[in-house]
Design a protein around this motif. Structure first.
Motif, PDB file in Angstrom:
ATOM      1  N   GLN A  86     -30.274 -58.334  30.768  1.00  0.00           N
ATOM      2  CA  GLN A  86     -29.874 -57.300  29.821  1.00  0.00           C
ATOM      3  C   GLN A  86     -30.815 -57.269  28.621  1.00  0.00           C
ATOM      4  OE1 GLN A  86     -27.705 -54.996  30.230  1.00  0.00           O
ATOM      5  NE2 GLN A  86     -25.788 -55.704  31.093  1.00  0.00           N
ATOM      6  N   VAL A  87     -31.161 -58.444  28.090  1.00  0.00           N
ATOM      7  CA  VAL A  87     -32.043 -58.505  26.931  1.00  0.00           C
ATOM      8  C   VAL A  87     -33.423 -57.962  27.279  1.00  0.00           C
ATOM      9  CG1 VAL A  87     -33.241 -60.074  25.342  1.00  0.00           C
ATOM     10  CG2 VAL A  87     -30.796 -60.356  25.791  1.00  0.00           C
ATOM     11  N   GLN A  88     -33.943 -58.323  28.438  1.00  0.00           N
ATOM     12  CA  GLN A  88     -35.244 -57.805  28.867  1.00  0.00           C
ATOM     13  C   GLN A  88     -35.209 -56.285  28.997  1.00  0.00           C
ATOM     14  OE1 GLN A  88     -36.053 -59.944  32.485  1.00  0.00           O
ATOM     15  NE2 GLN A  88     -36.734 -61.799  31.426  1.00  0.00           N
ATOM     16  N   LEU A  89     -34.120 -55.775  29.555  1.00  0.00           N
ATOM     17  CA  LEU A  89     -33.988 -54.333  29.721  1.00  0.00           C
ATOM     18  C   LEU A  89     -33.882 -53.639  28.371  1.00  0.00           C
ATOM     19  CD1 LEU A  89     -33.739 -52.063  31.787  1.00  0.00           C
ATOM     20  CD2 LEU A  89     -31.268 -52.483  31.869  1.00  0.00           C
ATOM     21  N   LEU A  90     -33.145 -54.243  27.435  1.00  0.00           N
ATOM     22  CA  LEU A  90     -33.016 -53.672  26.100  1.00  0.00           C
ATOM     23  C   LEU A  90     -34.366 -53.608  25.392  1.00  0.00           C
ATOM     24  CD1 LEU A  90     -29.675 -55.228  24.815  1.00  0.00           C
ATOM     25  CD2 LEU A  90     -30.236 -52.794  24.832  1.00  0.00           C
ATOM     26  N   SER A  91     -35.166 -54.640  25.515  1.00  0.00           N
ATOM     27  CA  SER A  91     -36.485 -54.642  24.875  1.00  0.00           C
ATOM     28  C   SER A  91     -37.357 -53.516  25.425  1.00  0.00           C
ATOM     29  CB  SER A  91     -37.176 -55.991  25.091  1.00  0.00           C
ATOM     30  OG  SER A  91     -36.456 -57.029  24.451  1.00  0.00           O
ATOM     31  N   ALA A  92     -37.328 -53.349  26.747  1.00  0.00           N
ATOM     32  CA  ALA A  92     -38.115 -52.277  27.363  1.00  0.00           C
ATOM     33  C   ALA A  92     -37.608 -50.905  26.937  1.00  0.00           C
ATOM     34  CB  ALA A  92     -38.068 -52.418  28.881  1.00  0.00           C
ATOM     35  N   ARG A  93     -36.295 -50.755  26.891  1.00  0.00           N
ATOM     36  CA  ARG A  93     -35.736 -49.453  26.520  1.00  0.00           C
ATOM     37  C   ARG A  93     -35.960 -49.133  25.046  1.00  0.00           C
ATOM     38  NH1 ARG A  93     -30.317 -49.288  30.346  1.00  0.00           N
ATOM     39  NH2 ARG A  93     -31.399 -48.366  32.126  1.00  0.00           N
ATOM     40  N   ALA A  94     -35.985 -50.159  24.203  1.00  0.00           N
ATOM     41  CA  ALA A  94     -36.259 -49.928  22.790  1.00  0.00           C
ATOM     42  C   ALA A  94     -37.659 -49.358  22.598  1.00  0.00           C
ATOM     43  CB  ALA A  94     -36.100 -51.228  22.006  1.00  0.00           C
ATOM     44  N   CYS A  95     -38.623 -49.912  23.316  1.00  0.00           N
ATOM     45  CA  CYS A  95     -39.998 -49.400  23.241  1.00  0.00           C
ATOM     46  C   CYS A  95     -40.076 -47.982  23.776  1.00  0.00           C
ATOM     47  CB  CYS A  95     -40.940 -50.315  24.008  1.00  0.00           C
ATOM     48  SG  CYS A  95     -41.146 -51.959  23.289  1.00  0.00           S
ATOM     49  N   ALA A  96     -39.420 -47.736  24.900  1.00  0.00           N
ATOM     50  CA  ALA A  96     -39.425 -46.397  25.494  1.00  0.00           C
ATOM     51  C   ALA A  96     -38.766 -45.385  24.569  1.00  0.00           C
ATOM     52  CB  ALA A  96     -38.714 -46.425  26.845  1.00  0.00           C
ATOM     53  N   LEU A  97     -37.687 -45.813  23.905  1.00  0.00           N
ATOM     54  CA  LEU A  97     -36.975 -44.929  22.998  1.00  0.00           C
ATOM     55  C   LEU A  97     -37.873 -44.470  21.854  1.00  0.00           C
ATOM     56  CD1 LEU A  97     -34.431 -43.656  21.727  1.00  0.00           C
ATOM     57  CD2 LEU A  97     -33.892 -45.910  20.783  1.00  0.00           C
ATOM     58  N   LEU A  98     -38.560 -45.402  21.222  1.00  0.00           N
ATOM     59  CA  LEU A  98     -39.434 -45.036  20.111  1.00  0.00           C
ATOM     60  C   LEU A  98     -40.591 -44.166  20.584  1.00  0.00           C
ATOM     61  CD1 LEU A  98     -39.490 -48.391  18.120  1.00  0.00           C
ATOM     62  CD2 LEU A  98     -38.291 -46.277  17.539  1.00  0.00           C
ATOM     63  N   ASP A  99     -41.120 -44.447  21.758  1.00  0.00           N
ATOM     64  CA  ASP A  99     -42.191 -43.613  22.305  1.00  0.00           C
ATOM     65  C   ASP A  99     -41.710 -42.179  22.525  1.00  0.00           C
ATOM     66  OD1 ASP A  99     -43.978 -45.687  22.289  1.00  0.00           O
ATOM     67  OD2 ASP A  99     -43.761 -46.163  24.429  1.00  0.00           O
ATOM     68  N   SER A 100     -40.504 -42.033  23.045  1.00  0.00           N
ATOM     69  CA  SER A 100     -39.965 -40.706  23.314  1.00  0.00           C
ATOM     70  C   SER A 100     -39.735 -39.925  22.023  1.00  0.00           C
ATOM     71  CB  SER A 100     -38.649 -40.809  24.092  1.00  0.00           C
ATOM     72  OG  SER A 100     -38.848 -41.364  25.374  1.00  0.00           O
ATOM     73  N   TRP A 101     -39.217 -40.607  21.021  1.00  0.00           N
ATOM     74  CA  TRP A 101     -38.892 -39.914  19.779  1.00  0.00           C
ATOM     75  C   TRP A 101     -40.117 -39.580  18.947  1.00  0.00           C
ATOM     76  CZ3 TRP A 101     -34.406 -38.191  17.210  1.00  0.00           C
ATOM     77  CH2 TRP A 101     -33.259 -38.233  17.998  1.00  0.00           C
ATOM     78  N   THR A 102     -41.212 -40.313  19.126  1.00  0.00           N
ATOM     79  CA  THR A 102     -42.432 -39.993  18.400  1.00  0.00           C
ATOM     80  C   THR A 102     -43.307 -39.027  19.167  1.00  0.00           C
ATOM     81  OG1 THR A 102     -43.488 -41.984  19.322  1.00  0.00           O
ATOM     82  CG2 THR A 102     -42.503 -42.167  17.132  1.00  0.00           C
TER      83      THR A 102
END
Length: 201
Positions: A86-102
């Protein structure tokens, strides 16, 4: 609120700070059993991490398609992954989230349920959600991880737009009283019904 493209919004920095705060809490979670209790009634640490993953995925998809369903209320997210996964997935999704929003194609307005919502307000709602659950993770881990004063103050400034009586009790608990000398982080947590630490044996 600004109507600039999402990638240029000041609320994006707020979202990034919330993610940074929560990622620190997640490091401690790697050494905690998945069945550890959390401040979210009836939720284990694994349940909380599953919900956080769903929230990040929802925000990421919002920037890509311009619309989302409402955040799922407590109790409806469950998964079969362990804490480390779960933690590994959260880290990956956090990066993807910021990339999408920028991204330059991130929309100015979003469809949330049946209503339109400005990008800045949705980003600040995501920042609030992520910050609160970062604090929840810290509590589940028994670590001292207070919300930074500046982050708490900024989230409090958005609170009247993000929290209403209709959000209680399925998203937030009843507001708790605070003293006149309460710090911003204490005020923020009390506003959403968080204040008591998890008892430790």
């Amino acid at each position: 609120m600004s109507t600039a493209p999402a990638g240029t919004l000041p609320e994006l920095a707020l979202l990034e700070r919330a993610i940074g705060y929560t990622r620190v809490a997640l490091v401690a979670a790697l050494d905690v059993p998945g069945d550890a209790p959390t401040p979210c009634a009836g939720w284990t640490l694994e349940d909380l991490l599953t919900h956080m993953n769903a929230s990040l995925l929802t925000l990421d998809q919002a920037a890509q398609v311009g619309g989302i369903a409402l955040f799922d209320p407590p109790g409806c997210s469950r998964g079969g992954l362990g804490v480390h996964e779960q933690v590994q997935l959260l880290s990956a999704r956090a990066c993807a989230l910021l990339d999408s929003w920028t991204g330059r194609e991130a929309p100015e307005m979003f469809r949330v349920g049946g209503s339109e919502l400005q990008a800045g307000l949705l980003a600040s709602a995501g920042a609030l959600e992520i910050t609160l659950h970062g604090w929840d993770v810290g509590q589940a881990c028994g670590s001292n991880h207070p919300v930074p004063a500046a982050l708490a103050e900024d989230l409090l400034s958005y609170a009247p737009l993000l929290i209403s009586d209709a959000d209680r009790p399925h998203r937030f608990g009843p507001a708790l009283p605070t003293g006149a000398d309460a710090t911003a982080d204490v005020e923020l947590l009390a506003l959403v019904g968080r204040g008591e630490r998890i008892p430790r044996a």
